[in-house]
Design an enzyme around this catalytic site. Structure first.
Site, PDB file in Angstrom:
ATOM      1  N   SER A   1       0.660  -1.304   0.131  1.00 36.46           N
ATOM      2  CA  SER A   1      -0.001   0.073  -0.023  1.00 36.46           C
ATOM      3  C   SER A   1       0.956   1.467   0.254  1.00 36.46           C
ATOM      4  O   SER A   1       1.720   1.591  -0.788  1.00 36.46           O
ATOM      5  CB  SER A   1      -0.700   0.067   1.316  1.00 36.46           C
ATOM      6  OG  SER A   1      -1.833   0.895   1.103  1.00 36.46           O
TER       7      SER A   1
ATOM      8  N   ASP B   1      -9.762  -3.206  -6.048  1.00 40.03           N
ATOM      9  CA  ASP B   1      -9.335  -2.466  -4.979  1.00 40.03           C
ATOM     10  C   ASP B   1     -10.072  -1.526  -4.464  1.00 40.03           C
ATOM     11  O   ASP B   1     -10.167  -0.453  -5.191  1.00 40.03           O
ATOM     12  CB  ASP B   1      -7.650  -2.038  -4.928  1.00 40.03           C
ATOM     13  CG  ASP B   1      -7.196  -1.684  -3.730  1.00 40.03           C
ATOM     14  OD1 ASP B   1      -7.582  -1.119  -2.935  1.00 40.03           O
ATOM     15  OD2 ASP B   1      -5.733  -2.254  -3.356  1.00 40.03           O
TER      16      ASP B   1
ATOM     17  N   HIS C   1      -8.403  -4.780  -1.181  1.00 41.85           N
ATOM     18  CA  HIS C   1      -6.758  -3.898  -0.838  1.00 41.85           C
ATOM     19  C   HIS C   1      -6.090  -4.903   0.253  1.00 41.85           C
ATOM     20  O   HIS C   1      -6.562  -5.110   1.329  1.00 41.85           O
ATOM     21  CB  HIS C   1      -7.302  -2.709  -0.178  1.00 41.85           C
ATOM     22  CG  HIS C   1      -6.108  -1.815   0.132  1.00 41.85           C
ATOM     23  ND1 HIS C   1      -5.270  -1.369  -0.887  1.00 41.85           N
ATOM     24  CD2 HIS C   1      -5.666  -1.579   1.408  1.00 41.85           C
ATOM     25  CE1 HIS C   1      -4.332  -0.725  -0.319  1.00 41.85           C
ATOM     26  NE2 HIS C   1      -4.168  -0.708   0.947  1.00 41.85           N
TER      27      HIS C   1
END
Length: 345
Positions: A144, A272, A300
């Protein structure tokens, strides 16, 4: 071919393909056990970051190293951190996680935090690892926010500027402005509120201790109702950006995809919820050193699959494949990103 989009081999279990289910599942399952040691790494500016080293450590000083960077408000407590470090350790790698400033056990010393384009601490750590383990192969992985930071770092430093053999980037918000907007819509606002709660708690302590060099009080902080608003009032000015737009423009790694020289694997789910589904349509083509694997589902940093009679993290399996390819003689159908590039395939 490297530099093009490929289909990831992730398949969600029947009935568990919803992106929010995939995103939340890792947080609902029991945490993987992982033994580790802490280290405080001093930084050139007088601050520090906290490292976590998986145990047991390899005895061989030349054992390969996996360096992991977590996501926004992540830590060693994050499920993916334990899976990825544990997987690398089981393969005989020396596995280490760098906590961004203030994300470990202690508040950082300086009146600043961290952000998506903050590459200096990672660069310093990689240099320290090069000094400690000069003959060890090193691969970095970023998740991320950590993935955006890592991609920006390898773009900035080029192929010869880092002691890294490769990079692995997972669920990275490579267009920060688009991601901030996506998180402020629909069900994704649940994630936004969760992140804001954690971010504000840190800033609130700074305000109470009168160590925040910004003209904002607790009441104004409470009124920030989106990540964009938070970045406009806190992240941007705290780290030398004019505002959120300036921060997003200068810190996003997506525009640099064509400049990557370090062999890089990018893993991403098209559903996502932290970013628009068209993310890679709005970015420039990746260079030959980059392999992008897109999954239709996965959420995600979710990617939970049914394997061996239970839910297991596909990310750990995919990481194991990539790491094993780095330390095993190349087989044409199993070569890693780097080996494919070197062979010209």
């Amino acid at each position: 071919m490297a530099g093009q989009l490929h289909t990831a081999d992730f398949q969600p279990p029947r009935g568990l393909s919803n992106p929010h289910v995939q995103t939340l599942l890792p947080r609902l399952l029991p945490r993987q056990r992982l033994a580790y040691d802490w280290e405080m790494l001093e930084l050139p500016d007088g601050d520090f970051v906290e490292l976590v080293w998986a145990r047991p450590a390899p005895r061989d000083a030349q054992a390969p190293i996996l360096l992991l960077f977590h996501g926004l408000e992540g830590s060693i407590a994050s499920p993916y951190a334990r899976w990825l470090l544990g997987t690398a350790a089981q393969l005989g790698w020396r596995a280490v996680l760098m906590h961004f400033r203030g994300c470990g056990r202690r508040a950082n010393r300086l009146p600043r935090a961290y952000h998506s384009g903050d590459t200096a601490d990672a660069y310093w750590l990689i240099g320290q690892l090069a000094h400690r383990y000069p003959h060890a192969l090193k691969v970095a992985a970023g998740v991320s926010l950590g993935g955006n930071m890592l991609l920006k770092l390898v773009a900035e430093q080029g192929g010869d500027g880092l002691d890294l053999a490769g990079a692995i980037v997972i669920s990275a918000p490579l267009d920060l402005a688009a991601s901030a907007d996506a998180l402020h819509r629909g069900f994704a606002r649940l994630y936004e509120r969760h992140l804001l709660h954690s971010l504000k708690a840190r800033v609130r302590r700074r305000i109470a201790a009168q160590t925040l060099p910004l003209a904002i009080d607790a009441r104004a902080l409470d009124g920030l109702d989106s990540l964009r608003a938070y970045d406009d009032a806190i992240t941007g000015p705290l780290h030398g950006f004019a505002d959120a737009d300036d921060y997003y423009r200068r810190a996003s790694a997506g525009p640099l995809l064509g400049e990557i020289e370090v062999p890089t694997l990018i893993l991403h789910a098209e559903d996502d919820p932290f970013m628009p589904s068209s993310l890679y349509d709005r970015l420039p083509p990746a260079g030959d050193a980059v392999r992008i694997e897109l999954a239709r589902h996965g959420g995600h940093v979710g990617f939970m699959e049914w394997r061996e009679g239970r839910l297991r993290p596909w990310l750990a399996r995919r990481l194991a494949q990539e790491l094993e390819a780095w330390t095993t003689p190349a087989v044409p159908c199993q070569a890693s990103t780097a080996q494919r590039i070197k062979s010209g395939s």
